[in-house]
Write a protein that holds these residues in place. Sequence first.
Motif, PDB file in Angstrom:
ATOM      1  N   SER A  41     -11.588  18.510   7.556  1.00  0.00           N
ATOM      2  CA  SER A  41     -10.139  18.667   7.486  1.00  0.00           C
ATOM      3  C   SER A  41      -9.544  18.130   8.777  1.00  0.00           C
ATOM      4  CB  SER A  41      -9.759  20.143   7.293  1.00  0.00           C
ATOM      5  OG  SER A  41      -8.392  20.282   6.955  1.00  0.00           O
ATOM      6  N   HIS A  42      -8.327  17.606   8.681  1.00  0.00           N
ATOM      7  CA  HIS A  42      -7.648  17.072   9.859  1.00  0.00           C
ATOM      8  C   HIS A  42      -6.163  17.380   9.735  1.00  0.00           C
ATOM      9  CE1 HIS A  42      -5.438  14.097  12.265  1.00  0.00           C
ATOM     10  NE2 HIS A  42      -6.498  14.085  13.049  1.00  0.00           N
ATOM     11  N   LEU A  43      -5.594  17.858  10.836  1.00  0.00           N
ATOM     12  CA  LEU A  43      -4.164  18.121  10.887  1.00  0.00           C
ATOM     13  C   LEU A  43      -3.517  17.225  11.925  1.00  0.00           C
ATOM     14  CD1 LEU A  43      -3.610  21.983  10.665  1.00  0.00           C
ATOM     15  CD2 LEU A  43      -3.590  20.270   8.861  1.00  0.00           C
ATOM     16  N   GLY A  44      -2.452  16.557  11.518  1.00  0.00           N
ATOM     17  CA  GLY A  44      -1.696  15.719  12.423  1.00  0.00           C
ATOM     18  C   GLY A  44      -0.218  15.805  12.082  1.00  0.00           C
ATOM     19  N   ASP A  45       0.507  14.765  12.365  1.00  0.00           N
ATOM     20  CA  ASP A  45       1.931  14.701  12.070  1.00  0.00           C
ATOM     21  C   ASP A  45       2.126  14.688  10.560  1.00  0.00           C
ATOM     22  OD1 ASP A  45       4.597  14.120  11.753  1.00  0.00           O
ATOM     23  OD2 ASP A  45       4.606  12.402  13.107  1.00  0.00           O
ATOM     24  N   PRO A  46       2.801  15.689   9.979  1.00  0.00           N
ATOM     25  CA  PRO A  46       2.956  15.722   8.527  1.00  0.00           C
ATOM     26  C   PRO A  46       3.793  14.573   7.979  1.00  0.00           C
ATOM     27  CG  PRO A  46       4.308  17.407   9.569  1.00  0.00           C
ATOM     28  CD  PRO A  46       3.422  16.844  10.637  1.00  0.00           C
ATOM     29  N   ALA A  47       4.537  13.896   8.849  1.00  0.00           N
ATOM     30  CA  ALA A  47       5.335  12.763   8.403  1.00  0.00           C
ATOM     31  C   ALA A  47       4.485  11.501   8.244  1.00  0.00           C
ATOM     32  CB  ALA A  47       6.472  12.496   9.387  1.00  0.00           C
ATOM     33  N   GLN A  48       3.254  11.527   8.751  1.00  0.00           N
ATOM     34  CA  GLN A  48       2.348  10.395   8.638  1.00  0.00           C
ATOM     35  C   GLN A  48       1.361  10.617   7.485  1.00  0.00           C
ATOM     36  OE1 GLN A  48       2.712   7.627  10.505  1.00  0.00           O
ATOM     37  NE2 GLN A  48       4.521   8.669  11.359  1.00  0.00           N
ATOM     38  N   PRO A  49       0.795   9.549   6.919  1.00  0.00           N
ATOM     39  CA  PRO A  49      -0.222   9.727   5.875  1.00  0.00           C
ATOM     40  C   PRO A  49      -1.381  10.561   6.406  1.00  0.00           C
ATOM     41  CG  PRO A  49       0.483   7.431   5.994  1.00  0.00           C
ATOM     42  CD  PRO A  49       1.082   8.122   7.178  1.00  0.00           C
ATOM     43  N   PRO A  50      -1.954  11.428   5.582  1.00  0.00           N
ATOM     44  CA  PRO A  50      -3.098  12.220   6.043  1.00  0.00           C
ATOM     45  C   PRO A  50      -4.208  11.334   6.601  1.00  0.00           C
ATOM     46  CG  PRO A  50      -2.311  13.038   3.933  1.00  0.00           C
ATOM     47  CD  PRO A  50      -1.577  11.764   4.203  1.00  0.00           C
ATOM     48  N   LYS A  51      -4.879  11.846   7.617  1.00  0.00           N
ATOM     49  CA  LYS A  51      -5.914  11.073   8.304  1.00  0.00           C
ATOM     50  C   LYS A  51      -7.107  10.776   7.400  1.00  0.00           C
ATOM     51  CE  LYS A  51      -7.750   9.496  12.258  1.00  0.00           C
ATOM     52  NZ  LYS A  51      -7.125   8.421  13.075  1.00  0.00           N
ATOM     53  N   LEU A  52      -7.551  11.779   6.629  1.00  0.00           N
ATOM     54  CA  LEU A  52      -8.749  11.626   5.804  1.00  0.00           C
ATOM     55  C   LEU A  52      -8.404  10.958   4.478  1.00  0.00           C
ATOM     56  CD1 LEU A  52     -10.545  15.046   6.354  1.00  0.00           C
ATOM     57  CD2 LEU A  52     -10.829  12.907   7.621  1.00  0.00           C
ATOM     58  N   ALA A  53      -9.221   9.986   4.098  1.00  0.00           N
ATOM     59  CA  ALA A  53      -8.995   9.283   2.837  1.00  0.00           C
ATOM     60  C   ALA A  53      -9.048  10.234   1.653  1.00  0.00           C
ATOM     61  CB  ALA A  53     -10.025   8.169   2.670  1.00  0.00           C
ATOM     62  N   MET A  58      -6.357  12.656  -3.057  1.00  0.00           N
ATOM     63  CA  MET A  58      -5.919  13.806  -3.847  1.00  0.00           C
ATOM     64  C   MET A  58      -4.406  13.871  -3.945  1.00  0.00           C
ATOM     65  SD  MET A  58      -8.616  16.883  -3.009  1.00  0.00           S
ATOM     66  CE  MET A  58      -8.598  16.738  -1.220  1.00  0.00           C
ATOM     67  N   LEU A  59      -3.717  13.494  -2.868  1.00  0.00           N
ATOM     68  CA  LEU A  59      -2.257  13.452  -2.907  1.00  0.00           C
ATOM     69  C   LEU A  59      -1.800  12.409  -3.917  1.00  0.00           C
ATOM     70  CD1 LEU A  59       0.308  14.633  -1.601  1.00  0.00           C
ATOM     71  CD2 LEU A  59       0.180  12.794   0.094  1.00  0.00           C
ATOM     72  N   ALA A  60      -2.439  11.253  -3.926  1.00  0.00           N
ATOM     73  CA  ALA A  60      -2.117  10.226  -4.910  1.00  0.00           C
ATOM     74  C   ALA A  60      -2.400  10.712  -6.328  1.00  0.00           C
ATOM     75  CB  ALA A  60      -2.919   8.952  -4.619  1.00  0.00           C
ATOM     76  N   ALA A  61      -3.498  11.475  -6.491  1.00  0.00           N
ATOM     77  CA  ALA A  61      -3.897  11.951  -7.815  1.00  0.00           C
ATOM     78  C   ALA A  61      -2.892  12.919  -8.421  1.00  0.00           C
ATOM     79  CB  ALA A  61      -5.264  12.626  -7.728  1.00  0.00           C
ATOM     80  N   ALA A 232       0.432   4.697  -5.511  1.00  0.00           N
ATOM     81  CA  ALA A 232       0.218   5.525  -4.317  1.00  0.00           C
ATOM     82  C   ALA A 232      -0.974   5.042  -3.508  1.00  0.00           C
ATOM     83  CB  ALA A 232       0.031   6.982  -4.720  1.00  0.00           C
ATOM     84  N   LEU A 233      -1.950   4.433  -4.180  1.00  0.00           N
ATOM     85  CA  LEU A 233      -3.151   3.946  -3.499  1.00  0.00           C
ATOM     86  C   LEU A 233      -2.981   2.553  -2.919  1.00  0.00           C
ATOM     87  CD1 LEU A 233      -5.906   5.039  -6.067  1.00  0.00           C
ATOM     88  CD2 LEU A 233      -5.476   6.073  -3.825  1.00  0.00           C
ATOM     89  N   ALA A 234      -1.952   1.851  -3.342  1.00  0.00           N
ATOM     90  CA  ALA A 234      -1.771   0.456  -2.935  1.00  0.00           C
ATOM     91  C   ALA A 234      -1.689   0.341  -1.414  1.00  0.00           C
ATOM     92  CB  ALA A 234      -0.513  -0.116  -3.575  1.00  0.00           C
ATOM     93  N   GLY A 235      -2.503  -0.528  -0.867  1.00  0.00           N
ATOM     94  CA  GLY A 235      -2.491  -0.753   0.571  1.00  0.00           C
ATOM     95  C   GLY A 235      -3.255   0.265   1.386  1.00  0.00           C
ATOM     96  N   ASP A 236      -3.865   1.269   0.748  1.00  0.00           N
ATOM     97  CA  ASP A 236      -4.614   2.272   1.503  1.00  0.00           C
ATOM     98  C   ASP A 236      -5.840   1.618   2.132  1.00  0.00           C
ATOM     99  OD1 ASP A 236      -4.818   5.586   1.503  1.00  0.00           O
ATOM    100  OD2 ASP A 236      -6.721   4.568   1.839  1.00  0.00           O
ATOM    101  N   PRO A 237      -6.060   1.841   3.430  1.00  0.00           N
ATOM    102  CA  PRO A 237      -7.186   1.172   4.095  1.00  0.00           C
ATOM    103  C   PRO A 237      -8.557   1.570   3.564  1.00  0.00           C
ATOM    104  CG  PRO A 237      -6.188   2.822   5.542  1.00  0.00           C
ATOM    105  CD  PRO A 237      -5.266   2.650   4.378  1.00  0.00           C
ATOM    106  N   SER A 238      -8.633   2.680   2.833  1.00  0.00           N
ATOM    107  CA  SER A 238      -9.922   3.126   2.295  1.00  0.00           C
ATOM    108  C   SER A 238     -10.403   2.275   1.130  1.00  0.00           C
ATOM    109  CB  SER A 238      -9.811   4.579   1.825  1.00  0.00           C
ATOM    110  OG  SER A 238      -8.971   4.663   0.678  1.00  0.00           O
ATOM    111  N   LYS A 239      -9.496   1.506   0.520  1.00  0.00           N
ATOM    112  CA  LYS A 239      -9.822   0.687  -0.648  1.00  0.00           C
ATOM    113  C   LYS A 239     -10.217   1.528  -1.860  1.00  0.00           C
ATOM    114  CE  LYS A 239      -9.329  -3.000   1.930  1.00  0.00           C
ATOM    115  NZ  LYS A 239      -8.106  -3.824   1.821  1.00  0.00           N
ATOM    116  N   GLY A 240      -9.715   2.760  -1.918  1.00  0.00           N
ATOM    117  CA  GLY A 240      -9.974   3.570  -3.095  1.00  0.00           C
ATOM    118  C   GLY A 240      -9.280   2.976  -4.314  1.00  0.00           C
ATOM    119  N   ALA A 241      -9.975   2.973  -5.450  1.00  0.00           N
ATOM    120  CA  ALA A 241      -9.438   2.368  -6.665  1.00  0.00           C
ATOM    121  C   ALA A 241      -9.494   3.363  -7.818  1.00  0.00           C
ATOM    122  CB  ALA A 241     -10.213   1.108  -7.028  1.00  0.00           C
TER     123      ALA A 241
END
Length: 294
Positions: A41-53, A58-61, A232-241
């Motif tokens: 788990s990772h907590l950062g700035d909530p205005a930024q995309p979550p750190k973990l892919a 799951m947010l996209a889902a 929601a997944l478009a452009g995500d650096p993780s390349k999740g499809a």
Amino acid sequence: MSTPSGPSASQERIDFSDGSTADLIPRPDGWAIVIDGVAQSHLGDPAQPPKLASIRWMLAALGDQAPGRAAHLGGALLALPRAVAHRWPSTTQTVVELEPALVELTRTRFPLPAGITVETGDARSWLEAHPGSEHDAIVVDIFVGNRIPPAFTSLECMTAARRALREEGRLVLNSVAGPDLLFTRRELATLRTVFEHVVMIVQGSALAGARFGNATLVASAHPIDGEAIRSALAGDPSKGALVTDLDPIIAGAAPISDADQLWSPVPNLPDASAALRLLEQTRQAVDTLRSAAE
């Protein structure tokens, strides 16, 4: 959210009720919970995309419509509920977390956004006690020692989840894709037995068996808007499809039952614990030098 950083912030050991431990580690962009070298788990700035892919997936889902009522089975630092609260402030969320140390940590160190309630308890028991078809979304994100326990892989668990969901509700599972995909295939077969519509978010390399990775499984009695998830997944650096044609993957795999007592496979990941310890020692040494120079 309070995320102290700088020379006053240091790595902390968290003792769990079962005798295991985790590390709460300060990062330049927030805090991370690390178990056996894996960031859970990772907590950062909530205005930024979550750190973990896995959290972004799951947010996209969850799609592009605000769920009125959501339940999260498994909490850690509540990265996903916080992201949901930022995106959809009107959503009412319940988080069920078994480990009292994590509940205490989130309540005392990392204040909760409005609309989130945390309960300490067994998530499977909680799920079976809520068959009222009242949730728009249920997220299962439970790992024990970096593996998903049998209580959250079975047909009985998925059936209880469907009963707790509205007709158009959506079940989201944070799962894994191992080198042979056997566990993933059986989990997909289990969901297909209970839900009419099932899709999966995964990296191509994990799907091809080249590496061990995460997989987000999505199930519903109602058709799933795949385009909203892809957007929601478009452009995500993780390349999740998003994968919608699951028949070649399932390929006759048998559903999982409680009697199988099936855990997810042991993750085949490099041991990063030594590197993490060295990084923390280096950071502490730099902080000491800075303090001495002041």
